[in-house]
Design a protein around this motif. Structure first.
Motif, mmCIF file in Angstrom:
data_model
loop_
_atom_site.group_PDB
_atom_site.id
_atom_site.type_symbol
_atom_site.label_atom_id
_atom_site.label_comp_id
_atom_site.label_asym_id
_atom_site.label_seq_id
_atom_site.Cartn_x
_atom_site.Cartn_y
_atom_site.Cartn_z
ATOM 1 N N THR A 163 0.876 -1.183 0.000
ATOM 2 C CA THR A 163 0.000 0.000 0.000
ATOM 3 C C THR A 163 0.905 1.221 0.000
ATOM 4 O OG1 THR A 163 -1.693 -1.190 1.216
ATOM 5 C CG2 THR A 163 -1.799 1.208 1.293
ATOM 6 N N ARG B 39 -8.551 22.011 7.451
ATOM 7 C CA ARG B 39 -7.373 21.790 6.605
ATOM 8 C C ARG B 39 -7.381 22.730 5.408
ATOM 9 N NH1 ARG B 39 -8.593 15.554 7.415
ATOM 10 N NH2 ARG B 39 -7.161 15.111 9.114
ATOM 11 N N HIS C 266 -8.806 13.848 -0.040
ATOM 12 C CA HIS C 266 -7.473 13.361 0.317
ATOM 13 C C HIS C 266 -6.390 14.043 -0.528
ATOM 14 C CE1 HIS C 266 -4.234 10.487 1.111
ATOM 15 N NE2 HIS C 266 -4.937 10.044 2.130
ATOM 16 N N THR D 114 -3.542 16.458 0.955
ATOM 17 C CA THR D 114 -2.205 15.857 1.106
ATOM 18 C C THR D 114 -1.385 15.804 -0.186
ATOM 19 O OG1 THR D 114 -2.868 13.594 0.582
ATOM 20 C CG2 THR D 114 -3.193 14.298 2.860
ATOM 21 N N ILE E 158 -3.704 7.112 -1.431
ATOM 22 C CA ILE E 158 -3.273 5.796 -0.968
ATOM 23 C C ILE E 158 -3.666 4.796 -2.046
ATOM 24 C CG2 ILE E 158 -3.559 4.045 0.821
ATOM 25 C CD1 ILE E 158 -4.342 6.381 2.722
ATOM 26 N N ARG F 200 -9.175 1.373 -14.471
ATOM 27 C CA ARG F 200 -9.216 2.784 -14.052
ATOM 28 C C ARG F 200 -8.345 3.645 -14.925
ATOM 29 N NH1 ARG F 200 -8.811 3.206 -7.482
ATOM 30 N NH2 ARG F 200 -9.532 5.323 -7.780
ATOM 31 N N GLU G 132 -19.266 8.826 -5.574
ATOM 32 C CA GLU G 132 -19.269 8.260 -4.224
ATOM 33 C C GLU G 132 -20.682 8.297 -3.643
ATOM 34 O OE1 GLU G 132 -15.548 8.948 -2.325
ATOM 35 O OE2 GLU G 132 -16.449 8.914 -0.338
ATOM 36 N N HIS G 133 -21.556 9.008 -4.348
ATOM 37 C CA HIS G 133 -22.966 9.032 -3.956
ATOM 38 C C HIS G 133 -23.531 7.611 -3.936
ATOM 39 C CE1 HIS G 133 -21.593 12.630 -5.979
ATOM 40 N NE2 HIS G 133 -22.496 13.347 -5.347
ATOM 41 N N TRP H 168 -22.697 6.173 -0.605
ATOM 42 C CA TRP H 168 -23.437 6.990 0.366
ATOM 43 C C TRP H 168 -24.906 6.554 0.401
ATOM 44 C CZ3 TRP H 168 -21.286 12.263 -1.830
ATOM 45 C CH2 TRP H 168 -19.936 12.400 -1.432
ATOM 46 N N ILE I 221 -13.238 1.372 -8.773
ATOM 47 C CA ILE I 221 -13.440 2.650 -8.071
ATOM 48 C C ILE I 221 -14.504 2.479 -7.000
ATOM 49 C CG2 ILE I 221 -14.022 5.105 -8.310
ATOM 50 C CD1 ILE I 221 -13.030 5.045 -11.155
ATOM 51 N N ASN J 196 -13.217 0.611 -3.945
ATOM 52 C CA ASN J 196 -12.402 1.512 -3.161
ATOM 53 C C ASN J 196 -13.264 2.504 -2.364
ATOM 54 O OD1 ASN J 196 -9.738 2.415 -2.648
ATOM 55 N ND2 ASN J 196 -10.155 4.179 -3.960
ATOM 56 N N ASN J 197 -14.271 3.058 -3.034
ATOM 57 C CA ASN J 197 -15.146 4.026 -2.378
ATOM 58 C C ASN J 197 -15.888 3.423 -1.190
ATOM 59 O OD1 ASN J 197 -14.521 6.197 -4.010
ATOM 60 N ND2 ASN J 197 -16.243 5.910 -5.399
ATOM 61 N N LYS K 75 -13.999 3.636 2.056
ATOM 62 C CA LYS K 75 -13.887 4.990 2.600
ATOM 63 C C LYS K 75 -15.139 5.396 3.355
ATOM 64 C CE LYS K 75 -10.248 5.764 -0.198
ATOM 65 N NZ LYS K 75 -8.905 5.799 0.313
ATOM 66 N N ASN K 76 -16.176 4.563 3.265
ATOM 67 C CA ASN K 76 -17.447 4.938 3.862
ATOM 68 C C ASN K 76 -18.003 3.896 4.823
ATOM 69 O OD1 ASN K 76 -18.293 7.576 2.489
ATOM 70 N ND2 ASN K 76 -17.487 6.327 0.826
ATOM 71 N N PHE L 287 -4.303 -3.134 4.854
ATOM 72 C CA PHE L 287 -4.421 -1.715 5.208
ATOM 73 C C PHE L 287 -5.888 -1.295 5.274
ATOM 74 C CE2 PHE L 287 -4.824 2.758 3.931
ATOM 75 C CZ PHE L 287 -4.118 3.364 4.953
ATOM 76 N N ASP M 15 -9.469 7.564 9.709
ATOM 77 C CA ASP M 15 -9.540 8.565 8.662
ATOM 78 C C ASP M 15 -8.226 8.535 7.883
ATOM 79 O OD1 ASP M 15 -9.416 11.014 7.292
ATOM 80 O OD2 ASP M 15 -9.071 12.160 9.128
ATOM 81 N N ASP M 16 -8.335 8.209 6.599
ATOM 82 C CA ASP M 16 -7.159 8.115 5.719
ATOM 83 C C ASP M 16 -6.285 9.354 5.734
ATOM 84 O OD1 ASP M 16 -7.904 5.741 4.708
ATOM 85 O OD2 ASP M 16 -8.377 6.472 2.698
ATOM 86 N N ILE M 17 -6.937 10.507 5.712
ATOM 87 C CA ILE M 17 -6.165 11.749 5.585
ATOM 88 C C ILE M 17 -5.269 11.924 6.803
ATOM 89 C CG2 ILE M 17 -6.315 14.276 5.414
ATOM 90 C CD1 ILE M 17 -8.894 13.909 3.840
#
Ligand code: SF4
Lengths: 468, 211
Positions: free
Chosen positions: A23, A50, A152, A156, A160, A230, B93-94, B97, B115, B118-119, B122-123, B174, B184-186
């Protein structure tokens, strides 16, 4: 040791760090922003207190919601208006460059990036939009991200990521006259399927790709996501460099020479290893028309709509039946018998100057058929619109009965006022034929600009090879 | 992000491949500038017989009786069983959601589009890939058994059927770590500020035209 693929090179030059499981933090050079997928990301930034990491890496434009009729009256739909205003105020608050709705440089995000030289070879380019793959045509690593990732990147300048596998899609030999980049990419998707590229970064190669113009290469890379990958990309050559020279955001002077020398190395080494190689014979590609509700459901224009009874796989057969019922097409209908209600020439797949020229060549001196209720031409950007008008293309379209519109996404996804009514059938140069994509109950057939133009004139699909 | 460890929930089968994110949440709802409130419009064009618009009150809208989410036996489902290439198409990403807002925390399919997959993480949604034969069997079991529930255990990476059959699934370490702990990734990335800055310094030498 084996050589590196183009993707390997792009990946390796952007890795900030990796953990033991692969990762990685990948550095992002260019972040394109539009109004639909960014409001929640900016809100997230604000809530966390931020700031954007590197403001100059961002470029924003409203495109999905904007009207394609005169801009003077603003946006009628209050919900769309608020979304565009939110982009304006976020960009103003954070100092991000934005081409606003009335800026002549405004247009579809994937059209204006290359047009401005905001997309450069060797870059990582991301945007909250799956068709970001378009920018891979320049030897860049470009892919779509979700809104959390938009936040993100803003916060940043990194993402990731795990590395994808390498796939080479080689289109060998030369296509016949009348076959365009759109036919090539639809044929690829028909061949490998909409999940064929899942987990891979696809490099397009072979003689047919090398001989495409840069605009054609963008069309191919644009639809990489429809093949499940992608990111799609194409090696840099003289055409790439010539296209970018003197673009406003491209390097100038001494830096230009330095950059161009580095960019020329952006291709796969001769001994590079791919995890998968697929090949397609360009000479066998015919003009493509999609018949169903997934971009893999394509046939040649001289073919017929398939018969689900001939499909062995249960899940696929049911999906075909559902698609044909939605599209209201009997099995075995000849494609050239399919009559249309509307024609849409536009979208980030096919709205650049070469696309408009190709369509205008077919249209010139002819009239849109009586059964066509509406035929739209929506240029990809304000600059393309101006250029086309300078060449007189707008007159050609208008005299034939087309509507000549302001730039934006328009009826590609019908978030603005341009849409199909339930049951209407459309020949479209866009990239998705999903149920309801161009308006609830609307039926989309994906084709090249020349095929769409010819369909507008005939009122049904015709084989473009008979017209050239 | 809400963390995810274990969940036992009712399963609803959505039996079609290549379900795209345009179908999960149609474009008119993407005009919202919020992250919440999408649940009532999930699968809007399949779920309702009329045309949905943002802000509409959905309680009295005519429902499509043929759509699986409208069948009473699946009311309150937390786990969505799907076919190949779920979530293809748009990066919106809706889509996660809307699924989350409706109440889904787990989606099981033979494959997902990248995608979307992955999304989900994050949720706080766990997308689980199981072999096509197993998914096929689950489809049969779910339709044959009213009230069919699966037990999902992320730390152990298992799905358990009502008959007690345990199936393992793979997940990136991860992503698992983030989801199990609701991280939180950030915040995690910002622990590496110095490395990002060092990268930028180096890159400015190599490719100054990028800055
Ligand atoms: S033109 Fe269509 S595919 Fe391209 S960015 Fe706009 S909505 Fe998306």
């Amino acid at each position: 040791m084996a050589g590196k693929t183009l993707y390997d090179k792009l990946w390796d030059s952007h890795v900030v760090r990796c953990d033991d499981h692969g990762t990685c933090l990948l550095y992002i050079d260019r972040h394109l922003v539009h109004e639909v997928t960014s409001p929640q990301a900016f809100e997230g930034l604000r809530l966390a207190g931020r700031k954007p990491w590197r403001i100059a890496a961002n470029l924003a434009v409203p495109d999905h919601n904007v009207p394609t009729t005169s801009r003077g009256r603003g946006i009628e739909d209050p919900v769309s208006r608020l979304q565009v205003q939110t982009l304006d105020s976020n960009c103003a608050e954070f100092g991000i460059t934005e081409f606003k709705m009335d800026d002549p440089r405004q247009g579809i995000v994937h059209v204006i990036g290359p047009e401005q030289g905001a997309t450069l070879p060797g870059m990582t380019v991301v945007c909250g939009d799956s068709h970001t793959s378009t920018h891979g045509a320049f030897g860049a690593l470009a892919f779509g991200i979700g809104t959390s990732e938009v936040e993100h990147v803003l916060a940043t300048q990194c993402l990731i990521q795990k590395k994808s596998k390498n796939m080479l899609m080689s289109v060998d030999g030369r296509p016949s006259p009348g076959i365009t980049a759109k036919d090539i990419v639809l044929a690829i998707i028909g061949e490998i399927g909409t999940a064929g590229g899942t987990g891979y970064a696809i490099e397009f190669g072979g003689q047919a790709i090398a001989e495409l113009s840069i605009e054609g290469r963008m069309t191919v890379c644009n639809m990489t996501i429809e093949a499940g990958a992608r990111a799609g990309m194409i090696a840099v050559d003289d055409k790439t460099i010539a296209y970018l020279e003197k673009r406003p955001l491209a390097p100038q002077g001494a830096l230009w020479g330095q950059a161009a020398a580095v960019w020329r190395e952006l291709r796969s080494d001769p001994d590079a290893q791919f995890d998968r190689v697929a090949r397609l014979d360009a000479a066998a590609i015919k003009p493509q028309v999609s018949w169903g509700t997934s971009p893999e459901m394509v046939v040649a224009v001289d073919g017929t709509v398939p018969d689900p009874d001939e499909e062995q796989d249960d899940v696929k057969r049911e999906a075909m039946r559902a698609a044909l019922s939605y599209m209201d097409l009997p099995p075995r209908t000849p494609v050239t018998d399919i009559r249309l209600d509307k024609v849409f020439i536009g979208s980030c797949t096919n709205s650049r100057i070469e696309d408009l020229r190709a369509a205008a060549r077919i249209v010139e001196g002819r009239r849109v058929a009586d059964n066509i209720k509406q035929a739209l031409v929506v240029p990809g950007s304000g600059l393309i619109k101006r250029q086309a008008e300078g060449e007189g293309l707008d007159r050609v379209f208008i005299e034939a009965g087309f509507e000549w519109r302001e730039p934006g996404c328009s009826m590609c996804l019908a978030m603005n006022a341009d849409r199909l009514q339930p049951g209407e059938r459309c020949a479209s140069t866009s990239n998705r034929n999903f149920e309801g994509r161009q308006g609830q109950g609307g039926r989309t057939h994906l084709v090249s600009p020349a095929m769409a133009a010819a369909a507008a004139i005939a009122g049904r699909f015709v084989d473009i090879r008979e017209l050239i | 992000m809400e963390k995810f460890e274990k969940l036992t929930g009712l399963v609803v089968p959505l039996d079609r491949p290549n379900v795209d994110t345009d179908a999960v949440i149609p474009k008119q709802f993407l005009k919202s500038i919020k992250r919440t409130g999408f649940g009532p419009y999930l699968f809007d064009e399949w779920r309702y017989l009329d045309h949905g618009e943002p802000g509409m009150d959905c309680t009295d809208r005519p429902r499509n009786p043929d759509f699986v989410l409208n069948q009473q036996r699946y009311e309150g489902a937390r786990i969505l069983l799907a076919r190949d290439n779920f979530g293809c198409g748009s990066s919106r990403e809706h889509a996660p959601w809307a699924l989350l807002d409706y109440g889904f925390r787990v989606i099981i399919a033979p494959s997902f589009a990248d995608i979307f997959y992955n999304n989900c993480f994050k949720n706080g949604i766990l997308p689980i890939v199981l072999p096509a034969e197993i998914v096929d069997r689950l489809f049969k079991e779910v339709s044959a058994t009213p009230g069919y529930e699966l037990a999902v255990d992320l730390p152990a990476q298992t799905v358990t059927t009502p008959a007690g059959e345990v199936m393992h699934f793979g997940v990136d370490p991860f992503r698992k770590h983030c989801l199990v702990n609701g991280l939180d990734d950030i915040g995690l990335t910002l622990q590496h500020v110095n490395e990002i800055k060092a990268y930028e310094q180096r890159r400015k030498q190599e490719a100054p035209w990028l800055f």
